[in-house]
Design a protein around this motif. Structure first.
Motif, PDB file in Angstrom:
ATOM      1  N   VAL A 102     -15.774  -3.846  -4.566  1.00  0.00           N
ATOM      2  CA  VAL A 102     -14.720  -4.606  -3.900  1.00  0.00           C
ATOM      3  C   VAL A 102     -13.440  -4.579  -4.735  1.00  0.00           C
ATOM      4  CG1 VAL A 102     -14.033  -6.890  -3.090  1.00  0.00           C
ATOM      5  CG2 VAL A 102     -16.366  -6.075  -2.707  1.00  0.00           C
ATOM      6  N   LEU A 103     -13.578  -4.807  -6.050  1.00  0.00           N
ATOM      7  CA  LEU A 103     -12.406  -4.774  -6.920  1.00  0.00           C
ATOM      8  C   LEU A 103     -11.827  -3.368  -7.033  1.00  0.00           C
ATOM      9  CD1 LEU A 103     -13.505  -7.204  -9.765  1.00  0.00           C
ATOM     10  CD2 LEU A 103     -11.749  -7.593  -8.046  1.00  0.00           C
ATOM     11  N   ILE A 104     -12.698  -2.355  -7.025  1.00  0.00           N
ATOM     12  CA  ILE A 104     -12.204  -0.971  -7.066  1.00  0.00           C
ATOM     13  C   ILE A 104     -11.299  -0.708  -5.862  1.00  0.00           C
ATOM     14  CG2 ILE A 104     -12.882   1.455  -6.899  1.00  0.00           C
ATOM     15  CD1 ILE A 104     -13.541   0.390  -9.588  1.00  0.00           C
ATOM     16  N   ALA A 105     -11.742  -1.129  -4.689  1.00  0.00           N
ATOM     17  CA  ALA A 105     -10.950  -0.905  -3.476  1.00  0.00           C
ATOM     18  C   ALA A 105      -9.614  -1.644  -3.533  1.00  0.00           C
ATOM     19  CB  ALA A 105     -11.752  -1.344  -2.246  1.00  0.00           C
ATOM     20  N   VAL A 106      -9.648  -2.903  -3.968  1.00  0.00           N
ATOM     21  CA  VAL A 106      -8.416  -3.693  -4.044  1.00  0.00           C
ATOM     22  C   VAL A 106      -7.426  -3.058  -5.010  1.00  0.00           C
ATOM     23  CG1 VAL A 106      -7.446  -5.909  -4.771  1.00  0.00           C
ATOM     24  CG2 VAL A 106      -9.520  -5.862  -3.392  1.00  0.00           C
ATOM     25  N   TYR A 107      -7.914  -2.674  -6.204  1.00  0.00           N
ATOM     26  CA  TYR A 107      -7.014  -2.093  -7.199  1.00  0.00           C
ATOM     27  C   TYR A 107      -6.518  -0.716  -6.784  1.00  0.00           C
ATOM     28  CZ  TYR A 107      -7.529  -5.804 -10.632  1.00  0.00           C
ATOM     29  OH  TYR A 107      -7.452  -7.014 -11.281  1.00  0.00           O
ATOM     30  N   PHE A 108      -7.287  -0.011  -5.969  1.00  0.00           N
ATOM     31  CA  PHE A 108      -6.810   1.284  -5.469  1.00  0.00           C
ATOM     32  C   PHE A 108      -5.551   1.079  -4.634  1.00  0.00           C
ATOM     33  CE2 PHE A 108      -6.578   4.279  -1.919  1.00  0.00           C
ATOM     34  CZ  PHE A 108      -6.488   5.481  -2.600  1.00  0.00           C
ATOM     35  N   PHE A 109      -5.615   0.176  -3.654  1.00  0.00           N
ATOM     36  CA  PHE A 109      -4.457  -0.070  -2.798  1.00  0.00           C
ATOM     37  C   PHE A 109      -3.275  -0.614  -3.604  1.00  0.00           C
ATOM     38  CE2 PHE A 109      -7.712  -0.345   0.665  1.00  0.00           C
ATOM     39  CZ  PHE A 109      -7.201   0.659   1.462  1.00  0.00           C
ATOM     40  N   LEU A 110      -3.541  -1.566  -4.508  1.00  0.00           N
ATOM     41  CA  LEU A 110      -2.458  -2.157  -5.286  1.00  0.00           C
ATOM     42  C   LEU A 110      -1.784  -1.123  -6.187  1.00  0.00           C
ATOM     43  CD1 LEU A 110      -3.838  -5.672  -6.334  1.00  0.00           C
ATOM     44  CD2 LEU A 110      -2.034  -5.167  -4.681  1.00  0.00           C
ATOM     45  N   THR A 111      -2.581  -0.197  -6.732  1.00  0.00           N
ATOM     46  CA  THR A 111      -2.005   0.822  -7.622  1.00  0.00           C
ATOM     47  C   THR A 111      -1.149   1.804  -6.853  1.00  0.00           C
ATOM     48  OG1 THR A 111      -3.892   0.621  -9.120  1.00  0.00           O
ATOM     49  CG2 THR A 111      -2.519   2.571  -9.350  1.00  0.00           C
ATOM     50  N   VAL A 112      -1.620   2.228  -5.679  1.00  0.00           N
ATOM     51  CA  VAL A 112      -0.795   3.122  -4.861  1.00  0.00           C
ATOM     52  C   VAL A 112       0.528   2.436  -4.521  1.00  0.00           C
ATOM     53  CG1 VAL A 112      -0.627   4.361  -2.674  1.00  0.00           C
ATOM     54  CG2 VAL A 112      -2.787   4.340  -3.915  1.00  0.00           C
ATOM     55  N   ALA A 113       0.443   1.142  -4.165  1.00  0.00           N
ATOM     56  CA  ALA A 113       1.671   0.389  -3.880  1.00  0.00           C
ATOM     57  C   ALA A 113       2.574   0.333  -5.097  1.00  0.00           C
ATOM     58  CB  ALA A 113       1.302  -1.026  -3.434  1.00  0.00           C
ATOM     59  N   GLU A 114       1.989   0.105  -6.263  1.00  0.00           N
ATOM     60  CA  GLU A 114       2.766   0.045  -7.503  1.00  0.00           C
ATOM     61  C   GLU A 114       3.493   1.355  -7.758  1.00  0.00           C
ATOM     62  OE1 GLU A 114       1.971  -0.699 -12.296  1.00  0.00           O
ATOM     63  OE2 GLU A 114       0.308  -0.337 -10.934  1.00  0.00           O
ATOM     64  N   LEU A 115       2.824   2.481  -7.503  1.00  0.00           N
ATOM     65  CA  LEU A 115       3.428   3.791  -7.753  1.00  0.00           C
ATOM     66  C   LEU A 115       4.573   4.080  -6.782  1.00  0.00           C
ATOM     67  CD1 LEU A 115       0.238   5.901  -8.523  1.00  0.00           C
ATOM     68  CD2 LEU A 115       1.960   5.081 -10.127  1.00  0.00           C
ATOM     69  N   PHE A 116       4.568   3.423  -5.623  1.00  0.00           N
ATOM     70  CA  PHE A 116       5.667   3.568  -4.680  1.00  0.00           C
ATOM     71  C   PHE A 116       6.828   2.637  -5.016  1.00  0.00           C
ATOM     72  CE2 PHE A 116       2.801   5.977  -2.165  1.00  0.00           C
ATOM     73  CZ  PHE A 116       3.516   6.624  -1.177  1.00  0.00           C
ATOM     74  N   ILE A 117       6.570   1.630  -5.827  1.00  0.00           N
ATOM     75  CA  ILE A 117       7.597   0.611  -6.059  1.00  0.00           C
ATOM     76  C   ILE A 117       8.094   0.575  -7.495  1.00  0.00           C
ATOM     77  CG2 ILE A 117       8.047  -1.885  -6.059  1.00  0.00           C
ATOM     78  CD1 ILE A 117       6.187  -2.102  -3.638  1.00  0.00           C
ATOM     79  N   SER A 118       7.187   0.459  -8.473  1.00  0.00           N
ATOM     80  CA  SER A 118       7.651   0.182  -9.836  1.00  0.00           C
ATOM     81  C   SER A 118       8.414   1.336 -10.476  1.00  0.00           C
ATOM     82  CB  SER A 118       6.468  -0.236 -10.712  1.00  0.00           C
ATOM     83  OG  SER A 118       6.932  -0.687 -11.962  1.00  0.00           O
ATOM     84  N   PRO A 119       7.826   2.539 -10.629  1.00  0.00           N
ATOM     85  CA  PRO A 119       8.621   3.613 -11.259  1.00  0.00           C
ATOM     86  C   PRO A 119       9.802   4.038 -10.404  1.00  0.00           C
ATOM     87  CG  PRO A 119       6.540   4.469 -10.417  1.00  0.00           C
ATOM     88  CD  PRO A 119       6.465   2.987 -10.299  1.00  0.00           C
ATOM     89  N   LEU A 120       9.640   3.990  -9.073  1.00  0.00           N
ATOM     90  CA  LEU A 120      10.741   4.386  -8.199  1.00  0.00           C
ATOM     91  C   LEU A 120      11.815   3.319  -8.168  1.00  0.00           C
ATOM     92  CD1 LEU A 120       8.626   5.996  -5.354  1.00  0.00           C
ATOM     93  CD2 LEU A 120       9.761   7.094  -7.277  1.00  0.00           C
ATOM     94  N   GLY A 121      11.432   2.068  -8.385  1.00  0.00           N
ATOM     95  CA  GLY A 121      12.430   1.018  -8.524  1.00  0.00           C
ATOM     96  C   GLY A 121      13.285   1.236  -9.759  1.00  0.00           C
ATOM     97  N   LEU A 122      12.644   1.633 -10.849  1.00  0.00           N
ATOM     98  CA  LEU A 122      13.396   1.952 -12.072  1.00  0.00           C
ATOM     99  C   LEU A 122      14.354   3.116 -11.820  1.00  0.00           C
ATOM    100  CD1 LEU A 122      10.533   1.738 -14.745  1.00  0.00           C
ATOM    101  CD2 LEU A 122      12.222  -0.011 -14.173  1.00  0.00           C
ATOM    102  N   SER A 123      13.868   4.102 -11.074  1.00  0.00           N
ATOM    103  CA  SER A 123      14.725   5.236 -10.733  1.00  0.00           C
ATOM    104  C   SER A 123      15.892   4.786  -9.862  1.00  0.00           C
ATOM    105  CB  SER A 123      13.895   6.297  -9.995  1.00  0.00           C
ATOM    106  OG  SER A 123      14.710   7.367  -9.566  1.00  0.00           O
ATOM    107  N   PHE A 124      15.621   3.912  -8.903  1.00  0.00           N
ATOM    108  CA  PHE A 124      16.674   3.393  -8.022  1.00  0.00           C
ATOM    109  C   PHE A 124      17.741   2.670  -8.835  1.00  0.00           C
ATOM    110  CE2 PHE A 124      18.457  -0.105  -5.537  1.00  0.00           C
ATOM    111  CZ  PHE A 124      18.928   0.567  -4.412  1.00  0.00           C
TER     112      PHE A 124
END
Length: 519
Positions: free
Chosen positions: A427-449
């Motif tokens: 259950v935690l693996i699934a949750v962290y999978f989605f959260l990590t994909v979201a993070e990769l769309f937001i955090s490093p790209l936010g820094l780039s923005f």
């Protein structure tokens, strides 16, 4: 992966690994450590956690201002690493909390946390500003070769920040294993066995044995006997278990000190290779005409408006995402079978997925760009909010189907009933999978923005503003444990789902304007 990027990128990422190592140790253990060491409830420990994590990012704004005004970015970064190391040294001192010393020991712990947060503020945003300046210089050099070279150079910025992000998460992958391993080694050395739920019951017995319910007392006896304690002397066993349990966590902070020193050595070794943000731009500004200055002022206003619009959205992402160190840590402790895996270790899943998934996501974006279907940075951030919502949708549906009550009600059940109803680790693996994909769309790209829209003489400040938005999101983290303990937990996860979906809608509503500003 590093081909075609500025040469200093890897050195900057490696310099940041030590800070990430300490961060992920702290992220894995802080709320659980405050509960086990001082006997604090989830609400109080969650409030300290919220203020600490808000401080980490809010003080980055202060660090950015200091560096921008002094133009001493590299010296500010060095001071930040040394200040963080001093804070971790204070935390590594294994003083047992008692009724006689808690009045000064808890404030001392908070002072150590402030030192770590302030050091991080001096360090984090300014290193990101240096990476942004690397790409400014990289693009300036490419412009001399023609428009096509400039286009290729500009296309490297998003992937460059993703590379920076994946390398620094190597430290985050290793760190969550350190605290559990040291703590369990120390427990075993002293003839005891790890149990995540036992410290809370030990504190309850020490503080109010007469007021404990019969069920809580039975749970304590069952756990203490299994953990190697002497139930004939419950007061002594509880005090000893808490001492040994928390000493093991204190020793993990020694590893954070070592990591800070390694990062400092890497930074000093590569210091001459790093650019100084804004210095060149400041010299050139004297050659602008009045008309050019007015045009620049208008452009700066547009850029700052776009920046603040995105910052307002990401506040709510971080409010949801950083529950990984708050409500999700409590969920791992209370509702997930941790007999084989300590709850802190789940913090390693996020950086693991960052490392594994970043090349995949970079490959998808690169393939789209080659086909002329490049996805803009603002659009990627909106997609990330949707994916974060999927994580909480999954968790809400799962918790509803399991019929989980509030955490307080669940922990009051007999041990056998709790164990029978606990979730599996997948259950935690699934949750962290989605959260990590979201993070990769937001955090490093936010820094780039931020590096795209920030005026060149305000790079440190604007990176600090990005981190300041994260701080505001972190200031709201304490709401999570309140809902988690009071409501059926599917309702808690639904709140985060709604927050993510509303943020996504607002982001997509602004996306065309943001794309125009970042062109």
């Amino acid at each position: 992966m590093l081909k075609g990027h500025p040469k200093g990128l890897l050195a900057a990422a490696l310099s940041n690994m030590g800070e990430r190592f300490g961060y992920y140790i702290m992220n894995a253990v802080l709320v659980l450590f405050l509960c086990s060491k001082f006997g604090l409830n989830e609400g109080t420990s969650g409030s300290i956690y919220s203020v600490f994590y808000a401080g980490i990012y809010l003080l980055s704004l202060v660090g950015g201002i200091i560096a921008d005004r002094t133009q001493n970015y590299k010296g500010t970064i060095q001071k930040g690493l040394m200040t963080m190391a001093a804070g971790y040294i204070l935390l590594a001192i294994p003083i047992t909390a008692t009724s006689g010393n808690q009045a000064w020991l808890l404030p001392l712990t908070c002072v150590a946390l402030f030192m770590i947060a302030f050091g991080n503020g001096l360090f984090k945003g300014n290193l990101q500003a240096i990476v942004g300046q690397m790409y400014d210089n990289f693009e300036a050099e490419a412009a001399k070769e023609g428009e096509e070279a400039l286009r290729i150079a500009k296309s490297k910025r998003d992937s460059g920040f993703q590379i920076f992000y994946v390398f620094i998460n190597v430290g985050g992958l290793i760190a969550p294993f350190v605290a559990p391993l040291l703590r369990e080694w120390w427990l075993e050395t002293n003839g005891m066995v790890y149990n995540a739920a036992l410290p809370a019951l030990c504190h309850e017995f020490i503080n109010n044995a007469a007021g404990m319910s019969a069920q809580a007392m039975d749970n304590l006896k069952t756990m203490m006997e299994a953990a190697g304690g002497n139930i004939a002397d419950m007061a002594g066993s509880c005090a000893r278990y808490l001492q040994i349990f928390n000493e093991g966590i204190h020793y993990s902070f020694i590893a954070s000190v070592a990591a800070m020193l390694i990062s400092l050595a890497i930074f000093i070794t590569n210091k001459k290779r790093f650019p100084t943000p804004a210095k060149k731009e400041k010299v050139e500004s004297a050659s602008y005409t009045e008309e050019e200055k007015l045009a620049m002022a208008k452009e700066i206003k547009q850029r700052l408006a776009a920046l603040f619009a995105v910052l307002g959205i990401v506040i709510f992402f971080w409010f949801s995402f950083h529950q990984n160190g708050m409500s999700l840590s409590f969920f791992a402790r209370d509702f997930v079978d941790s007999s084989a895996i300590a709850p802190e270790i789940w913090q390693a899943v996020n950086p693991f997925f960052v490392i594994v998934l970043t090349p995949v996501i970079m490959g998808i974006f690169a393939a789209l760009a080659r086909k002329g279907k490049e996805v803009s940075t603002p659009r990627k951030i909106g997609i990330g909010m949707f994916i974060a919502g999927l994580a909480f949708l999954f968790l809400a549906v799962f918790s509803y189907m399991k019929g989980y009550p509030s955490a307080n009600e669940f922990k009051a059940l007999p041990i056998a009933e709790q164990m029978a109803d606990k979730a599996h680790w997948w259950v935690l693996i699934a949750v962290y999978f989605f959260l990590t994909v979201a993070e990769l769309f937001i955090s490093p790209l936010g820094l780039s923005f931020v590096s795209k829209v920030a005026p060149k003489h305000m790079l440190g400040l604007c990176q600090g503003l990005w981190l300041g938005a994260t701080a505001l999101g972190n200031l709201l983290l304490w709401i999570g444990p309140l809902m988690y303990n009071a409501w059926p937990i599917w309702q808690c996860w639904t709140v985060f789902l709604v927050v993510c979906l509303i943020s996504m809608g607002v982001m997509f509503g602004m996306v065309k304007w943001l794309e125009k500003v970042t062109q």
